[in-house]
Design a protein around this motif. Structure first.
Motif, PDB file in Angstrom:
ATOM      1  N   GLU A  27       0.854  -1.187   0.000  1.00  0.00           N
ATOM      2  CA  GLU A  27       0.000   0.000   0.000  1.00  0.00           C
ATOM      3  C   GLU A  27       0.891   1.238   0.000  1.00  0.00           C
ATOM      4  O   GLU A  27       1.886   1.306   0.722  1.00  0.00           O
ATOM      5  CB  GLU A  27      -0.883  -0.013   1.251  1.00  0.00           C
ATOM      6  CG  GLU A  27      -1.902   1.093   1.293  1.00  0.00           C
ATOM      7  CD  GLU A  27      -2.801   0.970   2.515  1.00  0.00           C
ATOM      8  OE1 GLU A  27      -2.794   1.906   3.328  1.00  0.00           O
ATOM      9  OE2 GLU A  27      -3.482  -0.069   2.641  1.00  0.00           O
ATOM     10  N   TYR A  28       0.515   2.227  -0.821  1.00  0.00           N
ATOM     11  CA  TYR A  28       1.282   3.464  -0.937  1.00  0.00           C
ATOM     12  C   TYR A  28       0.336   4.652  -0.869  1.00  0.00           C
ATOM     13  O   TYR A  28      -0.765   4.607  -1.428  1.00  0.00           O
ATOM     14  CB  TYR A  28       2.047   3.506  -2.273  1.00  0.00           C
ATOM     15  CG  TYR A  28       3.019   2.371  -2.448  1.00  0.00           C
ATOM     16  CD1 TYR A  28       4.300   2.452  -1.915  1.00  0.00           C
ATOM     17  CD2 TYR A  28       2.666   1.215  -3.133  1.00  0.00           C
ATOM     18  CE1 TYR A  28       5.200   1.403  -2.065  1.00  0.00           C
ATOM     19  CE2 TYR A  28       3.553   0.173  -3.292  1.00  0.00           C
ATOM     20  CZ  TYR A  28       4.816   0.279  -2.754  1.00  0.00           C
ATOM     21  OH  TYR A  28       5.704  -0.758  -2.902  1.00  0.00           O
ATOM     22  N   GLN A  29       0.794   5.715  -0.196  1.00  0.00           N
ATOM     23  CA  GLN A  29       0.081   6.994  -0.185  1.00  0.00           C
ATOM     24  C   GLN A  29       0.851   7.932  -1.114  1.00  0.00           C
ATOM     25  O   GLN A  29       2.020   8.226  -0.871  1.00  0.00           O
ATOM     26  CB  GLN A  29       0.016   7.583   1.231  1.00  0.00           C
ATOM     27  CG  GLN A  29      -0.811   6.771   2.203  1.00  0.00           C
ATOM     28  CD  GLN A  29      -2.294   6.718   1.824  1.00  0.00           C
ATOM     29  OE1 GLN A  29      -2.848   7.627   1.225  1.00  0.00           O
ATOM     30  NE2 GLN A  29      -2.932   5.611   2.170  1.00  0.00           N
ATOM     31  N   ILE A  30       0.192   8.378  -2.155  1.00  0.00           N
ATOM     32  CA  ILE A  30       0.847   9.204  -3.170  1.00  0.00           C
ATOM     33  C   ILE A  30       0.463  10.666  -2.938  1.00  0.00           C
ATOM     34  O   ILE A  30      -0.717  10.994  -2.823  1.00  0.00           O
ATOM     35  CB  ILE A  30       0.432   8.772  -4.590  1.00  0.00           C
ATOM     36  CG1 ILE A  30       0.690   7.284  -4.803  1.00  0.00           C
ATOM     37  CG2 ILE A  30       1.139   9.612  -5.638  1.00  0.00           C
ATOM     38  CD1 ILE A  30       2.117   6.865  -4.699  1.00  0.00           C
ATOM     39  N   GLY A  31       1.476  11.515  -2.888  1.00  0.00           N
ATOM     40  CA  GLY A  31       1.276  12.953  -2.718  1.00  0.00           C
ATOM     41  C   GLY A  31       1.928  13.736  -3.844  1.00  0.00           C
ATOM     42  O   GLY A  31       2.460  13.172  -4.808  1.00  0.00           O
ATOM     43  N   LYS A  32       1.909  15.048  -3.711  1.00  0.00           N
ATOM     44  CA  LYS A  32       2.442  15.923  -4.745  1.00  0.00           C
ATOM     45  C   LYS A  32       3.944  15.719  -4.961  1.00  0.00           C
ATOM     46  O   LYS A  32       4.437  15.828  -6.085  1.00  0.00           O
ATOM     47  CB  LYS A  32       2.157  17.376  -4.380  1.00  0.00           C
ATOM     48  CG  LYS A  32       2.553  18.367  -5.458  1.00  0.00           C
ATOM     49  CD  LYS A  32       1.961  19.716  -5.191  1.00  0.00           C
ATOM     50  CE  LYS A  32       2.457  20.790  -6.108  1.00  0.00           C
ATOM     51  NZ  LYS A  32       2.377  20.534  -7.513  1.00  0.00           N
ATOM     52  N   THR A  33       4.692  15.393  -3.904  1.00  0.00           N
ATOM     53  CA  THR A  33       6.138  15.216  -4.046  1.00  0.00           C
ATOM     54  C   THR A  33       6.485  14.044  -4.970  1.00  0.00           C
ATOM     55  O   THR A  33       7.510  14.070  -5.639  1.00  0.00           O
ATOM     56  CB  THR A  33       6.810  15.000  -2.675  1.00  0.00           C
ATOM     57  OG1 THR A  33       6.188  13.888  -2.035  1.00  0.00           O
ATOM     58  CG2 THR A  33       6.685  16.228  -1.806  1.00  0.00           C
TER      59      THR A  33
END
Length: 177
Positions: free
Chosen positions: A22-28
């Motif tokens: 599981e991954y949380q993807i953000g703007k970075t």
């Protein structure tokens, strides 16, 4: 791409069977790809890796919000996005990623980096025409829309039935043949 090493999956140490990531993807994440179309990103990506004796099967699914600008008004809004991607990883003599659903890794590889596949899945899940929901229901109040409304040519009722006399003069040219 060193900051993307958290997306490396070392499959050599995994047992045969299914494994969940599981991954949380953000703007970075998108800044590392130098992709700046998104104002903000909050997406959860689930990866199901099924290890078999001679290949790997990966199922990617994403769900979340992307803040983007409307194509018509340039107003930012939150776009719901969902995406899915299937990838089969086989082993061969040399690296080959020409097929979008099949990846061939050399026999000595021990890990796979899935960052590029996550990036492509999310970018391709965004609609090509980005329309603010306020435009469709008429609730959007924007300086740009107000200025366009102000500059729109007005049609008055008193002139709607009359024809400009200059057109009548031009019509005479057609009948004078």
């Amino acid at each position: 791409m060193k900051q993307l090493k958290e997306y490396n999956i070392p499959f050599v140490g995994l047992k045969v069977g299914k494994h969940q990531f599981e991954y949380q993807i953000g703007k970075t994440f998108f800044e590392t790809f130098e992709y700046d179309d998104f104002n903000d990103v909050a997406i959860k990506v689930d990866v199901l890796l099924e290890k078999k004796s001679n290949m790997l099967e990966l199922e990617f699914t994403s769900n979340g919000l992307v803040n983007i600008n409307c194509d018509s008004t340039n107003e930012p809004y939150d776009q719901d996005t969902t995406g899915s991607l299937s990838l089969v990883v086989k082993f061969g003599d040399e690296y080959n990623d020409e097929n979008e659903e099949l990846l061939v890794l050399p026999h000595g590889e021990y890990q796979i980096n899935i960052a590029q596949y996550i990036y492509e899945m999310i970018v391709l899940s965004i609609p090509t025409k980005r329309v603010h929901p306020g435009i469709e229901d008429g609730s959007l109040k924007s300086e740009i829309l107000e200025k366009l409304e102000e500059l729109q040519p007005k049609q008055t009722d008193e002139n709607s039935g009359e024809i400009d006399p200059r057109w009548n003069t031009l019509k005479k040219l057609l009948t004078d043949k």
